[in-house]
Design an enzyme around this catalytic site. Structure first.
Site, PDB file in Angstrom:
ATOM      1  N   LYS A 206     -32.804  -7.688  -3.573  1.00 40.66           N
ATOM      2  CA  LYS A 206     -32.740  -8.773  -4.555  1.00 40.66           C
ATOM      3  C   LYS A 206     -34.020  -8.707  -5.382  1.00 40.66           C
ATOM      4  O   LYS A 206     -35.007  -9.363  -5.075  1.00 40.66           O
ATOM      5  CB  LYS A 206     -32.585 -10.111  -3.828  1.00 40.66           C
ATOM      6  CG  LYS A 206     -31.814 -11.135  -4.649  1.00 40.66           C
ATOM      7  CD  LYS A 206     -31.403 -12.324  -3.810  1.00 40.66           C
ATOM      8  CE  LYS A 206     -30.802 -13.421  -4.664  1.00 40.66           C
ATOM      9  NZ  LYS A 206     -29.469 -13.108  -5.182  1.00 40.66           N
TER      10      LYS A 206
HETATM   11  C1  PLP Z   1     -28.112 -13.235  -4.873  1.00 46.60           C
HETATM   12  C2  PLP Z   1     -27.024 -12.321  -5.294  1.00 46.60           C
HETATM   13  C3  PLP Z   1     -25.705 -12.456  -4.812  1.00 46.60           C
HETATM   14  C4  PLP Z   1     -25.250 -13.597  -3.944  1.00 46.60           C
HETATM   15  O1  PLP Z   1     -25.950 -13.693  -2.737  1.00 46.60           O
HETATM   16  P1  PLP Z   1     -25.919 -15.063  -1.917  1.00 46.60           P
HETATM   17  O2  PLP Z   1     -26.761 -14.775  -0.725  1.00 46.60           O
HETATM   18  O3  PLP Z   1     -24.519 -15.324  -1.576  1.00 46.60           O
HETATM   19  O4  PLP Z   1     -26.488 -16.095  -2.808  1.00 46.60           O
HETATM   20  C5  PLP Z   1     -24.776 -11.520  -5.201  1.00 46.60           C
HETATM   21  N1  PLP Z   1     -25.096 -10.510  -6.032  1.00 46.60           N
HETATM   22  C6  PLP Z   1     -26.347 -10.359  -6.529  1.00 46.60           C
HETATM   23  C7  PLP Z   1     -26.632  -9.223  -7.437  1.00 46.60           C
HETATM   24  C8  PLP Z   1     -27.342 -11.256  -6.169  1.00 46.60           C
HETATM   25  O5  PLP Z   1     -28.573 -11.106  -6.659  1.00 46.60           O
END
Ligand code: PLP
Length: 366
Positions: A206
């Protein structure tokens, strides 16, 4: 809290914001918070210096950083983040949904970006400190307090190597519904030119860089009148991966649910994992397997595909209605979600709000 948490928490120096927003002003702001445009009075910071480790744990007034123009993150984008929510639950207490999963994923993102991993208990203590000091900012009703932990390379150095200094920070933003217009289904644009992540790349971390790379495709989606972009795989431009910031699910006429597998190029969403767990608990079959865009179009047209939805912390679960691409549009089901999407959303939001019992340990009460 266990002893370790108490030790970590007690390390923070706490300075209250002397210019905190008044209760009256806050009430006005919380009336229609939108998403990501209002912020609370405080922030948490922890610094890292190579050789010294984590230090200077602080809870203080939210304020700008002073960065040298040669600050590494401004040049090489060594940056990661998390997104999570604190809720005012049914009994009036404050709860968070599976925050330990965010702590773990943050450490995994750090590893991929050659950054030091913040100990998970320190991440948890930081988030809890901020939620406690800014608890009055948690909206009532449907809203929640969106928490944004992040970390960036703060060293002043233009050489290309992992930085030797970092700042970890948590800020908080009260939010209402993510998509304007609340529950209505989203329209997607399929990006057949731009991709988000390739094997061996940073798709499962992330990091801000993934978002920077996705913005041109998101802009293309907007130009085509779509709410969000959906990416295909980088190698064949054939397999559905995910949206810019949400994972995707497909609900078939035979009751099976299909979602792309975690192959290193998609983000391992905590909402994705929760949906898989809940659907299986409810007796549905969930298959984590590749699903092509061609199949998606064929299944939507034949009626084999009944519903599709996107999921993530910010928007929770959102139905996918119309899908647009350069080869024409198609609509999923009746274009407005369906009972499986609705049922999963109701269960998940019920667990998050403490009105539905979920799996052991999913709801952490502060
Ligand atoms: C944060 C994110 C998600 C969703 O993740 P959650 O943990 O469900 O909030 C999905 N795809 C991307 C690219 C993300 O950055």
């Amino acid at each position: 809290m266990n002893d370790m948490d108490v030790q970590q928490a007690s390390r923070f120096t706490v300075t209250r914001n002397s210019q905190a927003v008044s209760a009256d002003q806050r009430a006005v702001l919380l009336d229609d918070p939108g998403f990501g445009r209002i912020f609370t009075d405080h922030m948490v910071t922890i610094r890292y210096t190579q050789g010294q480790g984590w230090h200077s744990h602080s809870v203080g007034p939210r304020e700008p950083f002073l960065l040298d123009p040669a600050c590494a993150v401004l040049h090489y984008a060594q940056e990661i983040f998390e997104g999570m929510k604190a809720y005012r639950v049914a009994d009036g207490s404050i709860a968070m949904f599976r925050p330990q999963e965010n702590a773990r994923r943050f450490a995994e993102s750090a590893e991929r970006m050659a950054m030091p991993a913040l100990p998970e208990d320190m991440f948890m203590a930081a988030v809890e400190e901020l939620v406690k000091i800014d608890a009055d900012w948690i909206p009532q009703g449907d809203g929640s307090l969106y928490l944004r932990p992040f970390m960036f390379a703060s060293e002043t150095f233009l050489g290309v190597r992992p930085a030797a200094e970092y700042i970890f920070c948590v800020i908080a933003s009260p939010v209402g519904a993510y998509f304007k217009g609340g529950k209505k289904a989203v329209t997607l644009w399929v990006s057949e030119h731009y991709t988000r992540a390739a094997r061996g790349g940073t798709g499962a971390a992330k990091c801000g860089g993934n978002y920077a790379a996705s913005l041109i495709a998101q802009a293309e989606a907007s130009e085509h009148g779509c709410d969000q972009v959906v990416f295909l795989d980088a190698a064949e431009h054939r397999w559905v991966e995910e949206l810019g910031g949400m994972n995707v699910f497909f609900v078939m006429a035979d009751g099976c649910i299909v979602t792309p597998p975690l192959s290193g190029t998609i983000l391992p969403g905590i909402t994705r994992d929760s949906v898989i767990t809940l659907a299986r608990q409810q007796g549905m079959t969930v298959r984590e397997e590749p699903y092509s865009f061609a199949q998606w179009r064929a299944d939507a047209t034949s009626g084999h595909l009944r519903e599709a939805f996107a999921c993530g912390t910010a928007a929770v679960i959102t139905a996918i209605g119309t899908v647009k691409s350069k080869d024409g549009d198609f609509t999923v089901g009746n274009g407005d979600g369906g009972i499986v999407t609705e049922g999963l959303r109701a269960t998940l939001t019920g667990i998050q709000r403490g009105t539905v019992d979920g799996p052991e340990g999913w709801l952490l009460r502060l």
